[in-house]
Scaffold this active site. Structure first.
Site, PDB file in Angstrom:
ATOM      1  N   ARG A  62       2.595   1.341  13.189  1.00  0.00           N
ATOM      2  CA  ARG A  62       3.332   0.976  14.346  1.00  0.00           C
ATOM      3  C   ARG A  62       4.114   1.980  14.879  1.00  0.00           C
ATOM      4  O   ARG A  62       4.683   1.876  15.976  1.00  0.00           O
ATOM      5  CB  ARG A  62       4.071  -0.469  14.043  1.00  0.00           C
ATOM      6  CG  ARG A  62       3.153  -1.732  14.196  1.00  0.00           C
ATOM      7  CD  ARG A  62       3.908  -2.762  13.691  1.00  0.00           C
ATOM      8  NE  ARG A  62       4.212  -2.779  12.362  1.00  0.00           N
ATOM      9  CZ  ARG A  62       3.191  -3.218  11.305  1.00  0.00           C
ATOM     10  NH1 ARG A  62       2.106  -3.780  11.692  1.00  0.00           N
ATOM     11  NH2 ARG A  62       3.574  -3.097  10.154  1.00  0.00           N
ATOM     12  N   GLU A  99       6.073  -2.727  -4.259  1.00  0.00           N
ATOM     13  CA  GLU A  99       6.535  -3.705  -5.162  1.00  0.00           C
ATOM     14  C   GLU A  99       5.334  -3.971  -6.220  1.00  0.00           C
ATOM     15  O   GLU A  99       5.762  -4.055  -7.291  1.00  0.00           O
ATOM     16  CB  GLU A  99       6.786  -4.970  -4.439  1.00  0.00           C
ATOM     17  CG  GLU A  99       7.415  -6.169  -5.311  1.00  0.00           C
ATOM     18  CD  GLU A  99       7.850  -7.184  -4.444  1.00  0.00           C
ATOM     19  OE1 GLU A  99       7.584  -7.309  -3.153  1.00  0.00           O
ATOM     20  OE2 GLU A  99       8.179  -8.185  -4.885  1.00  0.00           O
TER      21      GLU A  99
END
Ligand code: 5GP
Length: 177
Positions: A62, A99
Site C-alpha cells: 500500500r 507474530e
C-alpha cells in the site's frame, strides 16, 4: 474539522479481517474520493517540499499507492521496497519477525547512492517491523533516511515508539487505539 480529522473519518474499519480479532483499517475510501486523495497527498508533499529529498521510497504494497504521487509532486524518484522474490535485479534483503514466522523485504542494490536523502512511505505502522526493515535496507546502501511517513499509527502496538527510539523520525497523520 481539520484535514487529519477528516482523513481519519474516512478510514473504514473492517472487523475480523484478514483473521478473527483483527480490526483492519482500510484506506481504500480515502483513495476513492478525489478530495481525500488530494488532502492526504498534499499533507505529505507540503511536509517534504523543503526537505531536499532525492527519493521517496514506498513499502510493498500500500506504500506503492501513495509514495509515487509524493515523488511526482516533489520531482524526485521513487524506490520500491518489495516483498522477497519480486525484484529482478541484484538485491539486498532484510528479514524481520512477525507474530507467527518472519518476513523478508528487498531493495535493488543500485536503488540509490551513499548520501541520498530518502523518506519512506507506508499506509500504517503496527509493530514497526516493516518500516524498520526499510530503514535498514536504505542505510545499507548508504542513504540518509530523513523520516518515515504513514497515514495511520497504531500506537498501542508500540511500533512508532520503537522506530523513534531507533533514530527514525516519524510523521503519521492519524492514529487508532
Ligand atoms: P508492521 O510491520 O508495522 O507490524 O505492519 C505494518 C504493515 O502491515 C504495513 O505495510 C501495512 O500495510 C500492513 N498492515 C497491518 N495491519 C494493517 C491494517 O489494519 N490496515 C492496513 N491498511 N494495513 C495494515
Amino acid at each position: 474539522i481539520d484535514a487529519a480529522e477528516f482523513i481519519k473519518s474516512q478510514i473504514r474499519t473492517v472487523p475480523d479481517w484478514p483473521q478473527a480479532g483483527v480490526q483492519f483499517r482500510d484506506i481504500t475510501p480515502l483513495l476513492q474520493r478525489p478530495k481525500t486523495l488530494r488532502m492526504l497527498t498534499d499533507l505529505l508533499v507540503e511536509r517534504y517540499v523543503e526537505a531536499k529529498l532525492d527519493y521517496v521510497a514506498g513499502l510493498d504494497a500500500r506504500g506503492f499507492i501513495i509514495a509515487p504521487i509524493i515523488a511526482y509532486e516533489l520531482n524526485v524518484g521513487f524506490i520500491p521496497i518489495r516483498k522477497i522474490g519480486k525484484l529482478p535485479f541484484r538485491t539486498v534483503s532484510e528479514s524481520y519477525e512477525l507474530e507467527y514466522g518472519s518476513a523478508t523485504v528487498e531493495i535493488h542494490e543500485d536503488a540509490c547512492r551513499a548520501g541520498d536523502r530518502v523518506v519512506i512511505v507506508d499506509d500504517l505502522i503496527a509493530t514497526g517491523g516493516t518500516m524498520m526493515a526499510g530503514k535498514k535496507l536504505l542505510e545499507r546502501l548508504g542513504a540518509t533516511v530523513v523520516e518515515g511517513a504513514a497515514i495511520i499509527d497504531l500506537p498501542d502496538l508500540g511500533g512508532s515508539k520503537l522506530l523513534r527510539e531507533n533514530g527514525l523520525p516519524l510523521y503519521t497523520i492519524t492514529e487508532f487505539s
